[in-house]
Each structure stands twice: as structure tokens, then as C-alpha cells.
Design a protein around this motif. Structure first.
Motif, mmCIF file in Angstrom:
data_model
loop_
_atom_site.group_PDB
_atom_site.id
_atom_site.type_symbol
_atom_site.label_atom_id
_atom_site.label_comp_id
_atom_site.label_asym_id
_atom_site.label_seq_id
_atom_site.Cartn_x
_atom_site.Cartn_y
_atom_site.Cartn_z
ATOM 1 N N ASP A 250 18.302 5.512 -2.804
ATOM 2 C CA ASP A 250 17.894 4.055 -2.493
ATOM 3 C C ASP A 250 18.140 3.528 -0.890
ATOM 4 O O ASP A 250 17.806 2.471 -0.710
ATOM 5 N N GLU A 251 18.045 4.520 -0.111
ATOM 6 C CA GLU A 251 17.798 4.088 1.253
ATOM 7 C C GLU A 251 16.953 5.142 1.983
ATOM 8 O O GLU A 251 17.046 6.238 1.610
ATOM 9 N N LEU A 252 16.253 4.475 2.751
ATOM 10 C CA LEU A 252 15.158 5.472 3.403
ATOM 11 C C LEU A 252 14.559 4.728 4.582
ATOM 12 O O LEU A 252 14.681 3.538 4.759
ATOM 13 N N VAL A 253 14.011 5.726 5.656
ATOM 14 C CA VAL A 253 13.324 5.139 6.676
ATOM 15 C C VAL A 253 11.974 5.496 6.756
ATOM 16 O O VAL A 253 11.518 6.918 6.360
ATOM 17 N N ALA B 30 6.847 0.529 11.158
ATOM 18 C CA ALA B 30 8.278 1.293 10.880
ATOM 19 C C ALA B 30 9.067 0.590 9.779
ATOM 20 O O ALA B 30 8.879 -0.824 9.772
ATOM 21 N N ALA B 31 9.853 1.253 9.111
ATOM 22 C CA ALA B 31 10.431 0.376 7.858
ATOM 23 C C ALA B 31 11.495 1.057 7.508
ATOM 24 O O ALA B 31 11.782 2.411 7.699
ATOM 25 N N VAL B 32 12.682 0.294 7.044
ATOM 26 C CA VAL B 32 13.787 0.747 6.557
ATOM 27 C C VAL B 32 14.187 0.085 5.028
ATOM 28 O O VAL B 32 14.138 -0.999 5.048
ATOM 29 N N VAL B 33 14.477 1.066 4.346
ATOM 30 C CA VAL B 33 14.617 0.445 2.851
ATOM 31 C C VAL B 33 16.014 0.637 2.500
ATOM 32 O O VAL B 33 16.759 1.717 2.797
ATOM 33 N N THR B 34 16.503 -0.256 2.329
ATOM 34 C CA THR B 34 18.137 -0.701 1.985
ATOM 35 C C THR B 34 18.445 -1.043 0.652
ATOM 36 O O THR B 34 17.609 -1.037 -0.312
ATOM 37 N N ARG B 35 19.763 -0.883 0.342
ATOM 38 C CA ARG B 35 20.280 -1.103 -1.000
ATOM 39 C C ARG B 35 20.240 -2.733 -1.627
ATOM 40 O O ARG B 35 19.717 -2.855 -2.616
ATOM 41 N N ASP B 36 20.130 -3.666 -0.571
ATOM 42 C CA ASP B 36 20.081 -5.029 -0.952
ATOM 43 C C ASP B 36 19.527 -5.658 0.225
ATOM 44 O O ASP B 36 19.272 -5.364 1.250
ATOM 45 N N ALA B 37 19.093 -7.081 -0.306
ATOM 46 C CA ALA B 37 18.220 -7.858 0.666
ATOM 47 C C ALA B 37 19.285 -8.295 1.916
ATOM 48 O O ALA B 37 18.634 -8.393 3.020
ATOM 49 N N LEU C 171 11.029 10.011 -4.173
ATOM 50 C CA LEU C 171 12.159 9.859 -3.421
ATOM 51 C C LEU C 171 13.095 8.516 -3.594
ATOM 52 O O LEU C 171 14.151 8.660 -4.096
ATOM 53 N N LEU C 172 12.200 7.571 -3.922
ATOM 54 C CA LEU C 172 12.750 6.418 -4.156
ATOM 55 C C LEU C 172 13.347 5.888 -5.550
ATOM 56 O O LEU C 172 14.118 5.099 -5.620
ATOM 57 N N LEU D 198 0.785 -1.128 0.080
ATOM 58 C CA LEU D 198 -0.017 -0.016 0.036
ATOM 59 C C LEU D 198 0.778 1.231 0.079
ATOM 60 O O LEU D 198 0.526 2.184 -0.715
ATOM 61 N N VAL D 199 1.955 1.175 0.737
ATOM 62 C CA VAL D 199 2.773 2.442 0.949
ATOM 63 C C VAL D 199 3.709 2.575 -0.252
ATOM 64 O O VAL D 199 3.750 3.703 -0.966
ATOM 65 N N PHE D 200 4.132 1.570 -0.590
ATOM 66 C CA PHE D 200 5.332 1.521 -1.362
ATOM 67 C C PHE D 200 5.014 1.356 -3.029
ATOM 68 O O PHE D 200 5.776 1.686 -4.092
ATOM 69 N N GLY D 201 3.747 0.665 -3.163
ATOM 70 C CA GLY D 201 3.465 0.215 -4.499
ATOM 71 C C GLY D 201 4.770 -0.601 -4.842
ATOM 72 O O GLY D 201 5.098 -1.597 -4.282
ATOM 73 N N ASP D 202 4.981 -0.475 -6.398
ATOM 74 C CA ASP D 202 6.069 -1.162 -6.903
ATOM 75 C C ASP D 202 7.276 -0.293 -6.927
ATOM 76 O O ASP D 202 8.409 -0.628 -7.993
ATOM 77 N N ALA D 203 7.490 0.679 -6.058
ATOM 78 C CA ALA D 203 8.583 1.618 -6.110
ATOM 79 C C ALA D 203 9.958 0.844 -5.717
ATOM 80 O O ALA D 203 10.870 1.764 -5.776
ATOM 81 N N VAL D 204 9.955 -0.095 -4.742
ATOM 82 C CA VAL D 204 11.059 -0.860 -4.493
ATOM 83 C C VAL D 204 10.777 -2.211 -4.356
ATOM 84 O O VAL D 204 9.532 -2.738 -4.135
#
Ligand code: LMR
Length: 398
Positions: A237-240, A259-266, A232-233, A84-90
Motif C-alpha cells: 500500500d506504499e510505493l514510490v 515523481a510520485a509517492v503512494v501512501t496509506r492515507d490522504a 504491486l498496489l 494514465l499510470v495508476f488507472g483505478d488501482a489507487v
């Protein structure tokens, strides 16, 4: 033995929830509460959404246990919230997400994560921001600084000043807090191109974006409100992130957020999940089930999802119509100031430009409660109270 608590002084009332307490105690039969950000329908009620009622009936029949959830919460809920929040952005495996007790819980878990991983960072918040942001970051041990946000009229954005502060005052490694939509307390949002420019500055200066997404669906729609975050994404490539279902599902007291953290890799995402879980365990061990189970039930059933979309649209449209009505009634109420800026502001809140002294007058003379910054909860204005409200504002301005 000497008292341990003799020297204890009472803490000041909370800038927002403290006003609700004062409102409850006020005997004035005509009192109006526009302080706390809670949606009200035209009759002044905060309803349980019908999609929520139906999901709860389903849960009553099908829930088999009240055993603990995992530290990171319900897996289905997390997947649906992420979508819902990110869709397919990441890519999904770059998102470390935990379920939290409300959006505030999300901000706190994210702040604890930042404080443990980047203790020397400074969190840059807009001036103004939601009063509790600063409380939460400082409780987590993080320093905050403010970047300029509003223009001199305090009703619109001063974008060049915002960019200048981010470009010249921040240090690489600092965190920049942005409101995804429906900026709290001002209702003043960034335009799509401004999101892109902010993203480029953050990336060029090595700043980490943190996005507070508490009002998805209250501005222009679920996906439209996510566009800034998703822009932003495309650059960072990193975001909280901290997000909430309090408002868009009306699940205030159930405390449902992330709460979420977007990182560069898995690999980094897996490490981030483990750190988020560590923060959760030390705070409240694991999150409550009921609200998240409601959200997951609605979002896995097409009929309930469609019903939710309709109910959310009704809330959004009532707020938009109320903004229109407010502008007209303020004109009729004798305020010679032009309030048409209220129409450009988004979501539940607006900055009226009223001074703290005028806010005090509204409360003491008329029993009208608005936050001392001049923020009103537009969603608390109803056909029954709009005339009285606007006359009183006309009086305190006159
Ligand atoms: C608000 O800003 O009024 C809401 O987010 C409620 C709160 O917790 O302050």
C-alpha cells in the motif's frame, strides 16, 4: 595565487549519452547509432508526433502567459498522468505527485525524497539496470546494491535468483527499484505472476517498491504495461514512482515526467507532496511548462487522445516488426548464435549478449554504436541499416 582547478581531472564520458557525442563526431558516412534510447521511424527520423504538433498549434493560439508554474507543476497534467499510470488501482488522494523534468528528474526528486526521509535506506537495483540509476541515487546520497536479474545466457530472467536476493539480502526499510515494463537495458520483463510474487516478498519483508515507468505503451499497450505496477498496489500500500513522457509522446527534449509517492492515507499523501515540493524547490525551483501543457492538451481532447493512441501503436508495432527482421537478418548475416530471444524481449532495448570488446570492435571497425553492456536500441534499426548491422555483428561474433 595557486589555481583552484589545476588538479581537476576530466570525468569519464557518460555510458550512454557519451556515445551519442562520439557518434556525432564520427565522420563515417555509414555510422549507425543504436546507443541512446530514442525512437526512430523507418526512415531513421525521430518525428514530432502529429498529436503533439496539433496540441502545440492550439497552445500557440491559447496560451496567455509564461509565468512560473507552481512547484508541483500543472494540476491538470498531474491528474491526467496519475490516471494514465495508476488507472483505478489507487485512490487519487493517496497519490502525492509532482511534475518533473523528464523521467530522470522524477528519479532524482524521488531519490531526494527518500534520502531526506529514509537516509539509511539502501536502494536495490537489478543487475543490470539503466546506468544512470546508480549515478542519480548516489548523487542523492543513497547507497545502492544490486539483486540478480539475468540468467547465465544474459538474455532471459533468473527469477529464483532475483527472489532469493530480495528475500535474503535486503533489510526491512530498504527500497527495491523495479522497471514497470520494457526493462532498460535488457528488455526482459517480469510475467504477471512474477509481479505478484515480488509484491508478496516486498510486503512480507517490509521493503518499499520504487517503480521506474519510462516506457508505458512501448511493450504491450498503455494499460497492459501498467499491470505489474497495479499488481504491486494490490499487495503493497506504499510505493514510490518515477514516470516519463519522453518516449511515448516523443517529447524527449521537452523533459516531461513525474515523481510520485503512494501512501496509506490522504494525510500522509499531503505530507509527501510537501516533501516532494521541497526537493523540487531546492533542485530547479519549478518545472518547465511546455511539455506538460502538450500532454495535458492531448489527454483532455478525445480526438487528440485517439490520434496519440494510434501513433503510439505505430511506434510499438514498428519495434515489434524490427525485432522479427533483426532475428532473420542476424541469421542471414552469418551469426551462428540463435537470436530468437530478441522476440521475447520488450520495448526499445535488447541485450544482445555481445561483450564489451565486441561492442568496441563494432564501433571502431564499423561505426556501429551500442552501449558497452551489449544493449541495443532496437528502435534505431531501420530497413536501410539492418543488413549492414547484422553482417557486422556476424563478423565480430565469428
Ligand atoms: C537511454 O537509456 O538511452 C535513455 O533513457 C536516455 C538516457 O537518458 O540515458
Amino acid at each position: 595565487m595557486a589555481s583552484m582547478f589545476e588538479t581537476l581531472r576530466a570525468a569519464p564520458p557518460d555510458a550512454i549519452l557519451g556515445l551519442s557525442e562520439a557518434f556525432q563526431a564520427d565522420p563515417n558516412p555509414e555510422k549507425i547509432n543504436l546507443a541512446v534510447g530514442v525512437y526512430k521511424d523507418a526512415a531513421g527520423r525521430t518525428p514530432v508526433l502529429e498529436c503533439v504538433k496539433r496540441a502545440e498549434r492550439y497552445l500557440l493560439d491559447h496560451e496567455t502567459t509564461k509565468t512560473y508554474l507552481g512547484i508541483d507543476g500543472l494540476a491538470d497534467y498531474r491528474d491526467l498522468a496519475r490516471q494514465l499510470v495508476f488507472g483505478d488501482a489507487v485512490e487519487a488522494d493517496r497519490v502525492a505527485m509532482v511534475q518533473t523534468p523528464g523521467g530522470t528528474g522524477g528519479v532524482r526528486v524521488a531519490a531526494d525524497f527518500l534520502a531526506s526521509h529514509m537516509p539509511a535506506t539502501t536502494v536495490w537495483v537489478s543487475n543490470p539496470t539503466w546506468e544512470n540509476h546508480i549515478n542519480v541515487f548516489s548523487a542523492a546520497g543513497l547507497a545502492t546494491h544490486a539483486y540478480r536479474y539475468l540468467d547465465a545466457s544474459k538474455t532471459g530472467l533468473d527469477f529464483p535468483a532475483m527472489l532469493e536476493d530480495l528475500e535474503t539480502k535486503s533489510r526491512p526499510g530498504d527500497v527495491v527499484l523495479l522497471h514497470a515494463c520494457c526493462h532498460n537495458p535488457t528488455g526482459v520483463d517480469l510475467l504477471p505472476d512474477q509481479w505478484r510474487q515480488v509484491a508478496e516478498v516486498l510486503s512480507a519483508r517490509g521493503l518499499l517498491p520504487m517503480v521506474d515507468f519510462a516506457y508505458q505503451g512501448f511493450g504491450d499497450g498503455l494499460d497492459k504495461d501498467a499491470e505489474g505496477l497495479r499488481t504491486l498496489l494490490t499487495v503493497c500500500d506504499e510505493l514510490v514512482l518515477a514516470s516519463s513522457f519522453s518516449k511515448n509522446f516523443g517529447l524527449y527534449s521537452e523533459r516531461v515526467g513525474t515523481a510520485a509517492v503512494v501512501t496509506r492515507d490522504a494525510g500522509s499523501a499531503a505530507a509527501a507532496v510537501s516533501q516532494l515540493k521541497r526537493a523540487v524547490r531546492a533542485n530547479y525551483s519549478n518545472p518547465p511548462r511546455h511539455g506538460a501543457a502538450i500532454v495535458a492538451t492531448v489527454l483532455t481532447d478525445l480526438e487528440l487522445t485517439n490520434l496519440w493512441h494510434q501513433e503510439l501503436e505505430q511506434m510499438r508495432e514498428r519495434i515489434a516488426q524490427t525485432r522479427q527482421r533483426l532475428v532473420e537478418a542476424l541469421r542471414g548475416g552469418g551469426a551462428d548464435r540463435d537470436f530468437s530471444f530478441l522476440l521475447a524481449q520488450k520495448g526499445m532495448f535488447s541485450y544482445t549478449g555481445l561483450t564489451p570488446m565486441q561492442c568496441d570492435l563494432l564501433r571502431n571497425r564499423y561505426g556501429i554504436y551500442i552501449v558497452g553492456s551489449g544493449r541495443i536500441n532496437v528502435a534505431g534499426v531501420t530497413p536501410d541499416n539492418v543488413e549492414r548491422l547484422c553482417e557486422a555483428i556476424g563478423q565480430v561474433l565469428g
